[in-house]
Design an enzyme around this catalytic site. Structure first.
Site, PDB file in Angstrom:
ATOM      1  N   ILE A  17       0.823  -1.223   0.000  1.00 45.76           N
ATOM      2  CA  ILE A  17       0.000   0.000   0.000  1.00 45.76           C
ATOM      3  C   ILE A  17       0.851   1.266   0.000  1.00 45.76           C
ATOM      4  O   ILE A  17       0.424   2.300  -0.506  1.00 45.76           O
ATOM      5  CB  ILE A  17      -0.980  -0.019   1.207  1.00 45.76           C
ATOM      6  CG1 ILE A  17      -2.156   0.933   0.988  1.00 45.76           C
ATOM      7  CG2 ILE A  17      -0.263   0.285   2.515  1.00 45.76           C
ATOM      8  CD1 ILE A  17      -3.285   0.770   1.990  1.00 45.76           C
ATOM      9  N   ASN A  30      -3.188   0.657  15.925  1.00 42.74           N
ATOM     10  CA  ASN A  30      -3.647   0.189  17.246  1.00 42.74           C
ATOM     11  C   ASN A  30      -4.175   1.389  18.022  1.00 42.74           C
ATOM     12  O   ASN A  30      -3.972   2.536  17.625  1.00 42.74           O
ATOM     13  CB  ASN A  30      -2.530  -0.536  17.993  1.00 42.74           C
ATOM     14  CG  ASN A  30      -1.262   0.293  18.051  1.00 42.74           C
ATOM     15  OD1 ASN A  30      -1.256   1.405  18.560  1.00 42.74           O
ATOM     16  ND2 ASN A  30      -0.176  -0.237  17.478  1.00 42.74           N
ATOM     17  N   ASP A  40       1.038  -1.295   9.425  1.00 42.30           N
ATOM     18  CA  ASP A  40       1.366  -0.141  10.274  1.00 42.30           C
ATOM     19  C   ASP A  40       2.881   0.116  10.242  1.00 42.30           C
ATOM     20  O   ASP A  40       3.333   1.253  10.027  1.00 42.30           O
ATOM     21  CB  ASP A  40       0.889  -0.458  11.702  1.00 42.30           C
ATOM     22  CG  ASP A  40       0.791   0.766  12.600  1.00 42.30           C
ATOM     23  OD1 ASP A  40       1.002   1.881  12.098  1.00 42.30           O
ATOM     24  OD2 ASP A  40       0.496   0.583  13.798  1.00 42.30           O
ATOM     25  N   SER A 123      -7.634  -5.451  10.156  1.00 42.52           N
ATOM     26  CA  SER A 123      -7.860  -6.541  11.134  1.00 42.52           C
ATOM     27  C   SER A 123      -7.519  -7.946  10.620  1.00 42.52           C
ATOM     28  O   SER A 123      -7.629  -8.902  11.394  1.00 42.52           O
ATOM     29  CB  SER A 123      -9.301  -6.561  11.662  1.00 42.52           C
ATOM     30  OG  SER A 123      -9.509  -5.523  12.588  1.00 42.52           O
ATOM     31  N   TYR A 127      -4.646  -9.111  14.062  1.00 41.12           N
ATOM     32  CA  TYR A 127      -5.922  -9.079  14.785  1.00 41.12           C
ATOM     33  C   TYR A 127      -6.856 -10.239  14.430  1.00 41.12           C
ATOM     34  O   TYR A 127      -7.908 -10.400  15.047  1.00 41.12           O
ATOM     35  CB  TYR A 127      -6.624  -7.728  14.593  1.00 41.12           C
ATOM     36  CG  TYR A 127      -6.028  -6.599  15.421  1.00 41.12           C
ATOM     37  CD1 TYR A 127      -4.939  -6.817  16.270  1.00 41.12           C
ATOM     38  CD2 TYR A 127      -6.536  -5.305  15.365  1.00 41.12           C
ATOM     39  CE1 TYR A 127      -4.387  -5.788  17.024  1.00 41.12           C
ATOM     40  CE2 TYR A 127      -5.999  -4.276  16.128  1.00 41.12           C
ATOM     41  CZ  TYR A 127      -4.918  -4.518  16.951  1.00 41.12           C
ATOM     42  OH  TYR A 127      -4.384  -3.505  17.701  1.00 41.12           O
TER      43      TYR A 127
END
Ligand code: AR6
Length: 178
Positions: A17, A30, A40, A123, A127
């Site tokens: 990305i 987060n 992230d 997620s 996650y």
């Protein structure tokens, strides 16, 4: 893979990305906005240390909500930091919280005259959200939002599949050119 809805191009794209030339990219962050692994980590590395400073200035982001920073050294103008739910089996409101991430990002995009936005599979990594269910929610939210909005700035929405599971799920969920 690409489709169109209400004049907006929606793409399923495989890759990193941080390389995309779009107005805004979404970060799967987060609650503490302190950086981390996965997408992230990639975004923070590519944006440079100013991004962490900007995030620390913001402080906290509740699950399902979104906060905006500049893109700094990234090719995009903005980073939208949203916090997806941790998957705990599906009985703790995970689907609604993930849907909120997509809707709130689209709303923020419209408020900032964003024409193109790219989403990672929020997620679906650490996650633990099941990819097919997550891609269904992403598609449904985008589709509903575009149907609901009379006027908005968006012309292009990219769903980024970085791993095989998300790519396969995206291919099943995205309708063909319509
Ligand atoms: N470009 C696009 N997608 C990516 C990239 C990339 N460069 N790298 C990974 N992905 P994750 P989460 C995909 O774990 O599940 C972080 O530590 C990845 O294959 O990044 O929401 C945060 O700080 C997966 O499909 O995010 C949080 O603590 C998707 O991005 C926590 O992880 C999401 O995986 C958030 O977990």
């Amino acid at each position: 893979m690409l489709t169109r809805k209400h004049g907006v191009t929606i793409e399923l794209w495989r890759g990193d990305i941080t390389r995309l030339e779009v107005d805004a990219i979404v970060n799967a962050a987060n609650n503490g906005l302190r950086g981390g692994g996965g997408v992230d980590g990639a975004i923070h590395r590519a944006a440079g240390p100013e991004l962490l400073q900007a995030c620390m200035h913001i402080g906290h982001c509740p699950t399902g909500e979104v906060r905006l920073t500049p893109g700094f050294r990234l090719p995009c103008r903005y980073v939208f930091h949203t916090v997806g739910p941790v998957w705990r089996g599906g009985d703790e409101g995970e689907e609604t919280l993930l849907a909120n991430c997509y809707r709130n990002c689209l709303q923020l995009a419209a408020e900032n005259a964003v024409r193109s936005i790219a989403f990672p599979a929020i997620s679906c990594g650490v996650y633990g959200f099941p990819a097919l269910s997550a891609m269904n929610i992403a598609w449904q939210q985008i589709s509903d939002w575009l149907t609901d909005q009379q006027e908005h700035s968006l012309q292009r929405i990219v769903l980024v599949a970085y791993d095989e599971a998300v790519w396969q799920a995206g291919c099943r969920v995205m309708p063909g050119i319509s």
